[in-house]
Design an enzyme around this catalytic site. Structure first.
Site, PDB file in Angstrom:
ATOM      1  N   CYS A  74       0.874  -1.170   0.000  1.00 22.58           N
ATOM      2  CA  CYS A  74       0.000   0.000   0.000  1.00 22.58           C
ATOM      3  C   CYS A  74       0.912   1.221   0.000  1.00 22.58           C
ATOM      4  O   CYS A  74       1.780   1.358   0.877  1.00 22.58           O
ATOM      5  CB  CYS A  74      -0.864  -0.027   1.264  1.00 22.58           C
ATOM      6  SG  CYS A  74      -1.844   1.464   1.506  1.00 22.58           S
ATOM      7  N   CYS A 184      -0.880   3.858  -6.452  1.00 26.83           N
ATOM      8  CA  CYS A 184      -1.841   3.236  -5.538  1.00 26.83           C
ATOM      9  C   CYS A 184      -2.027   1.807  -6.047  1.00 26.83           C
ATOM     10  O   CYS A 184      -2.280   1.607  -7.246  1.00 26.83           O
ATOM     11  CB  CYS A 184      -3.169   3.983  -5.569  1.00 26.83           C
ATOM     12  SG  CYS A 184      -4.478   3.101  -4.685  1.00 26.83           S
TER      13      CYS A 184
HETATM   14  N1  DGL Z   1      -3.855   0.562  -2.101  1.00 21.70           N
HETATM   15  C1  DGL Z   1      -3.628   1.709  -1.288  1.00 21.70           C
HETATM   16  C2  DGL Z   1      -2.438   2.514  -1.809  1.00 21.70           C
HETATM   17  O1  DGL Z   1      -1.632   1.964  -2.533  1.00 21.70           O
HETATM   18  C3  DGL Z   1      -4.893   2.500  -1.117  1.00 21.70           C
HETATM   19  C4  DGL Z   1      -4.882   3.337   0.087  1.00 21.70           C
HETATM   20  C5  DGL Z   1      -6.250   3.774   0.549  1.00 21.70           C
HETATM   21  O2  DGL Z   1      -6.935   2.945   1.164  1.00 21.70           O
HETATM   22  O3  DGL Z   1      -6.619   4.928   0.318  1.00 21.70           O
HETATM   23  O4  DGL Z   1      -2.251   3.656  -1.481  1.00 21.70           O
END
Ligand code: DGL
Length: 264
Positions: A74, A184
């Site tokens: 993440c 993301c």
């Molecule tokens: N997959 C997460 C990232 O790479 C998402 C974060 C979120 O929940 O906003 O930032």
């Protein structure tokens, strides 16, 4: 030396499954444990202190399952607490930002790159700082795409309105950039909608580079699991079990066994 302990991977939700998928491809014999904090997603519009607490709880939970390596799949969590987890968790811990930046810098010919991410990752200049640490001449344009994570978590819909939303982010990037990074881990899930708007620009999905880094690190630390049989993969979520299973099966394109509840 054979180390059968699993690799722990976590994200705010199902986005980190894009990283898990690459790790499975590159390291098929490794046992993996995935945790999705779906109950608390999205992280990107939360207070960093709050995110930090969630991530520390997750890190401790996975550490308790005897993992040999922790992957923060993440970007937002990497920004907020990579260093904290590295100091407070007793297993080697890596994030996703360094690998994505490295790959983008290798590919760009115009030395201008775009980053599509959550608002938090954009606000703290995570990719810009990392890229300019390596090359102070590189120009980095960051766009925070606020509602995409919750939209993907609730099952993205292929509608004109959603396509226009993607276009509105892509249109904010200057035309001279030649590489766009998915800052993301949720965004590769809807890659086809970005491809339609990016018109030939190269896309960097940090997942593959992160998986290669995992392999390199395990090799260096002599922690690889050198068996012939396929590794076992377990899934935990803090959210709704059926919803997680439905989305995870779509993303991984296979049926999954039981999803276990945790930290809820
Ligand atoms: N997959 C997460 C990232 O790479 C998402 C974060 C979120 O929940 O906003 O930032």
């Amino acid at each position: 030396m054979i180390d059968r302990r699993p690799i722990g991977i976590f994200d705010s939700g199902v986005g980190g499954l894009t990283v898990l998928k690459e790790i499975e491809k590159i390291l098929p014999h490794e046992n993996l444990i995935y945790f999705g904090d779906n109950l608390r997603a999205p992280y990107g519009s939360r207070d960093p202190q709050e995110i930090s607490k969630f991530c520390l709880d997750i890190g401790k939970f996975l550490e308790g399952l005897d993992i040999k390596l922790l992957v923060i799949a993440c970007n937002t969590a990497t920004v907020v607490c990579l260093e904290e987890l590295q100091s407070k968790i007793s297993v080697p811990t890596i994030g996703v930002i360094a690998s994505g930046t490295r790959e983008a810098l290798e590919i760009t010919k115009t030395n201008k790159i775009g980053i599509l991410s959550t608002p938090l990752t954009a606000k703290v200049n995570a990719y810009k700082n990392e890229a300019q640490r390596i090359d102070d001449k590189v120009e980095v344009y960051q766009i925070g795409c606020e509602p995409l994570v919750p939209m993907i978590e609730s099952g993205w819909e292929d509608t004109r309105k959603n396509q226009e939303l993607i276009r509105s982010y892509v249109d904010r990037l200057p035309t001279e950039i030649d590489v766009v990074v998915f800052g993301c881990t949720h965004y590769p899930i809807i890659e086809e909608y970005f491809i339609r708007e990016l018109k030939g620009k190269k896309i960097v999905d940090p997942a593959k580079e992160t998986a290669l880094e995992v392999k390199k690190l395990l090799k260096k630390l002599k922690l690889l699991n050198r068996r012939d049989s396929k590794g076992k993969v377990s899934f935990y979520t803090s959210g709704n079990l059926d919803k997680f299973k439905y989305l995870a099966e779509k993303i991984l394109d296979r049926s999954l066994d039981k999803i276990k509840p945790a930290l809820n």
